[in-house]
Write an enzyme that holds these catalytic residues in place. Structure first.
Site, PDB file in Angstrom:
ATOM      1  N   GLY A 105      56.882  18.683  17.715  1.00 58.85           N
ATOM      2  CA  GLY A 105      55.484  18.553  18.092  1.00 58.85           C
ATOM      3  C   GLY A 105      55.245  18.156  19.535  1.00 58.85           C
ATOM      4  N   ASP A 106      56.313  18.003  20.316  1.00 60.26           N
ATOM      5  CA  ASP A 106      56.150  17.555  21.707  1.00 60.26           C
ATOM      6  C   ASP A 106      57.178  18.250  22.587  1.00 60.26           C
ATOM      7  OD1 ASP A 106      54.999  16.106  23.751  1.00 60.26           O
ATOM      8  OD2 ASP A 106      56.158  14.289  23.386  1.00 60.26           O
ATOM      9  N   LEU A 107      57.189  19.571  22.518  1.00 54.75           N
ATOM     10  CA  LEU A 107      58.250  20.358  23.146  1.00 54.75           C
ATOM     11  C   LEU A 107      57.883  20.715  24.578  1.00 54.75           C
ATOM     12  CD1 LEU A 107      60.979  21.235  22.030  1.00 54.75           C
ATOM     13  CD2 LEU A 107      59.978  23.438  21.445  1.00 54.75           C
TER      14      LEU A 107
END
Length: 252
Positions: A105-107
């Site tokens: 979710g935080d790529l």
């Protein structure tokens, strides 16, 4: 008192944010996510997730992966090495979405590093925040993402409008035209690392939703932004990156 706020779904956004933050504060969740990602990618070359050894809610002990910022590869890597790394990143994301339904979710670039111990290998960090879609969400989102990958941005925006949980749009064609123009302006630009102002992009995106009285599923928005950022990183490594070609095996 603020009727325009309803189109930004603030309650849903705050609830999702609260859930996400509480999960990230519990490092046993990140331990579990690392274990799952390592299992999902155990047969994939060029991708490393650190090995988790021990965790409590406050402490996580994992392997140290000697690595460099991905910008190092952009600045000093050979053309072939950068081409390989670009494809690794894109395929990794597509596998997360279409095969595993377990998405980092935080790529962003700070969470993707270049391994110093393994040639042409990406180290992926900070997996405390993940996204998975329910079956009904998958039915909506997968065709939408396929349209995005095939660069049919008008269809992307028509789908966003059609499947919006709340929609009081007075001029659907204008919404589609303006939103597809925004998406196209980002997707068709070869974004250099650091040149994409994600906060401005999101602000513009939500202003259009507010203007046209359309509310979107927040999980979709965050994943679409991840696609835009990852595509920018991929094109920084390889300006000739053909995302459609890389995505073809997943779109069949």
């Amino acid at each position: 008192q603020f009727p325009a706020m309803r189109w930004l779904a603030p309650i849903q956004a705050l609830n999702n944010f609260s859930t996400t933050m509480l999960q990230q504060l519990d490092l046993t969740v990140e331990h579990s996510n690392l274990t799952k990602f390592r299992d999902n990618f155990k047969d994939e070359k060029g991708i490393i997730f650190p090995t988790p050894y021990l965790s409590t809610s406050d402490v996580l002990i994992e392997s140290f992966e000697e690595s460099l910022p991905i910008s190092y590869a952009i600045q000093t890597g050979s053309v072939e090495a950068k081409r390989v790394l670009a494809r690794i990143g894109i395929k990794m994301f597509l596998k997360m979405v279409f095969e595993d339904n377990f998405i980092h979710g935080d790529l962003h670039p700070g969470n993707m590093l270049l391994s110093r111990d393994h040639d042409k290998t990406v180290v992926v960090l900070d997996v405390g925040m993940t996204t998975s879609l329910h079956p009904e969400q998958q039915k909506i989102f997968y065709p939408l993402l396929k349209s995005f990958i095939t660069q049919d941005y008008t269809d992307v925006c028509r789908r966003l409008l059609h499947d919006a949980p709340l929609n009081d749009c007075l001029d659907p064609e204008l919404f589609v035209s303006e939103m597809s123009g925004l998406v196209r302006s980002v997707a068709e630009t070869r974004i250099k690392l650091g040149d994409l102002d994600v906060s401005s992009l999101i602000l513009h995106f939500f202003r259009l939703l507010q203007k046209h009285h359309v509310q979107l599923e927040s999980r979709f928005v965050s994943t679409i932004v991840s696609v835009l950022v990852l595509e920018g990183v991929g094109r920084s490594l390889d300006p000739d990156l053909d995302i459609l070609a890389e995505a073809a095996p997943f779109l069949r």
